[in-house]
Write a protein that holds these residues in place. Structure first.
Motif, short mmCIF file in Angstrom:
data_model
loop_
_atom_site.label_atom_id
_atom_site.label_comp_id
_atom_site.label_asym_id
_atom_site.label_seq_id
_atom_site.Cartn_x
_atom_site.Cartn_y
_atom_site.Cartn_z
N ALA A 60 0.84 -1.21 0.00
CA ALA A 60 0.00 0.00 0.00
C ALA A 60 0.87 1.25 0.00
O ALA A 60 0.57 2.23 -0.70
CB ALA A 60 -0.93 -0.01 1.22
N LEU A 61 1.96 1.24 0.75
CA LEU A 61 2.86 2.39 0.76
C LEU A 61 3.54 2.58 -0.60
O LEU A 61 3.69 3.71 -1.08
CB LEU A 61 3.91 2.24 1.87
CG LEU A 61 3.39 2.42 3.30
CD1 LEU A 61 4.48 2.10 4.31
CD2 LEU A 61 2.86 3.82 3.51
N ASN A 62 3.96 1.48 -1.23
CA ASN A 62 4.55 1.56 -2.57
C ASN A 62 3.56 2.15 -3.56
O ASN A 62 3.91 3.01 -4.39
CB ASN A 62 4.99 0.18 -3.06
CG ASN A 62 6.29 -0.27 -2.43
OD1 ASN A 62 7.06 0.56 -1.95
ND2 ASN A 62 6.53 -1.56 -2.42
N TRP A 63 2.30 1.70 -3.48
CA TRP A 63 1.27 2.21 -4.37
C TRP A 63 1.06 3.71 -4.13
O TRP A 63 0.94 4.49 -5.08
CB TRP A 63 -0.03 1.45 -4.15
CG TRP A 63 -1.16 1.93 -5.00
CD1 TRP A 63 -1.43 1.61 -6.29
CD2 TRP A 63 -2.16 2.88 -4.60
NE1 TRP A 63 -2.54 2.28 -6.72
CE2 TRP A 63 -3.01 3.07 -5.69
CE3 TRP A 63 -2.42 3.56 -3.43
CZ2 TRP A 63 -4.09 3.92 -5.66
CZ3 TRP A 63 -3.51 4.42 -3.39
CH2 TRP A 63 -4.33 4.59 -4.50
N ALA A 64 1.03 4.14 -2.86
CA ALA A 64 0.81 5.55 -2.53
C ALA A 64 1.96 6.41 -3.06
O ALA A 64 1.72 7.49 -3.61
CB ALA A 64 0.68 5.72 -1.02
N VAL A 65 3.19 5.94 -2.92
CA VAL A 65 4.33 6.70 -3.44
C VAL A 65 4.26 6.81 -4.95
O VAL A 65 4.49 7.87 -5.54
CB VAL A 65 5.66 6.05 -2.99
CG1 VAL A 65 6.84 6.63 -3.73
CG2 VAL A 65 5.84 6.21 -1.48
N ARG A 66 3.93 5.71 -5.63
CA ARG A 66 3.82 5.72 -7.09
C ARG A 66 2.72 6.68 -7.56
O ARG A 66 2.90 7.45 -8.50
CB ARG A 66 3.54 4.31 -7.60
CG ARG A 66 3.67 4.19 -9.10
CD ARG A 66 3.48 2.77 -9.64
NE ARG A 66 3.87 1.73 -8.75
CZ ARG A 66 3.06 0.75 -8.32
NH1 ARG A 66 1.81 0.72 -8.72
NH2 ARG A 66 3.49 -0.18 -7.49
N MET A 67 1.58 6.65 -6.89
CA MET A 67 0.48 7.53 -7.28
C MET A 67 0.83 9.00 -7.03
O MET A 67 0.50 9.87 -7.84
CB MET A 67 -0.80 7.17 -6.50
CG MET A 67 -1.43 5.86 -6.93
SD MET A 67 -1.92 5.88 -8.66
CE MET A 67 -0.76 4.74 -9.35
N SER A 68 1.50 9.29 -5.93
CA SER A 68 1.88 10.69 -5.67
C SER A 68 2.89 11.17 -6.71
O SER A 68 2.85 12.33 -7.13
CB SER A 68 2.43 10.85 -4.25
OG SER A 68 3.64 10.16 -4.10
#
Length: 124
Positions: free
Chosen positions: A24-32
């Motif tokens: 979830a953190l990886n996804w959040a960083v990628r989306m930001s």
């Protein structure tokens, strides 16, 4: 020595949750990062829209030019010589060239043959 099955299950569940939190953190960083890139693209479009346009195709000074000018449009070079600046050796030595009116040309040559210099000659 007794193993507690409940503790083993909790350990497995903890590892599973830890991995899903990491995802979830990886996804959040990628989306930001994607959002930031999109904002930069919008900012660039805004900046480009504020750049002044080119000059108009026709200007008031065009009316002073004779309608028949140029008559032929032919380009003639006779014994053309070119160097990059005063004091350096010549890079074109005695070029004779005739380009008829309304012709399209291509300048092709091997490395060091002078094809770029011919283009340089006509651009200056």
């Amino acid at each position: 020595f007794q193993h507690d099955s409940q503790n083993a299950g909790l350990a497995g569940l903890s590892i599973s949750y830890a991995l899903s939190v990491t995802q979830a953190l990886n996804w959040a960083v990628r989306m930001s990062a994607d959002i930031e890139a999109n904002f930069v693209a919008v900012e660039r479009v805004e900046q480009y829209s504020k750049i002044p346009g080119e000059a108009p195709r026709k200007t008031p000074g065009d009316s002073t030019i004779d309608v028949k000018w140029p008559r032929d449009g032919e380009i003639r070079c006779k014994e053309a010589k070119l160097c990059y600046r005063t004091g350096l050796p010549l890079i074109l030595k005695g070029l004779d060239l005739v380009i008829p009116a309304q012709s399209k040309i291509g300048v092709v040559g091997r490395t060091g043959a002078g094809s770029k210099q011919i283009c340089y000659l006509f651009s200056n």
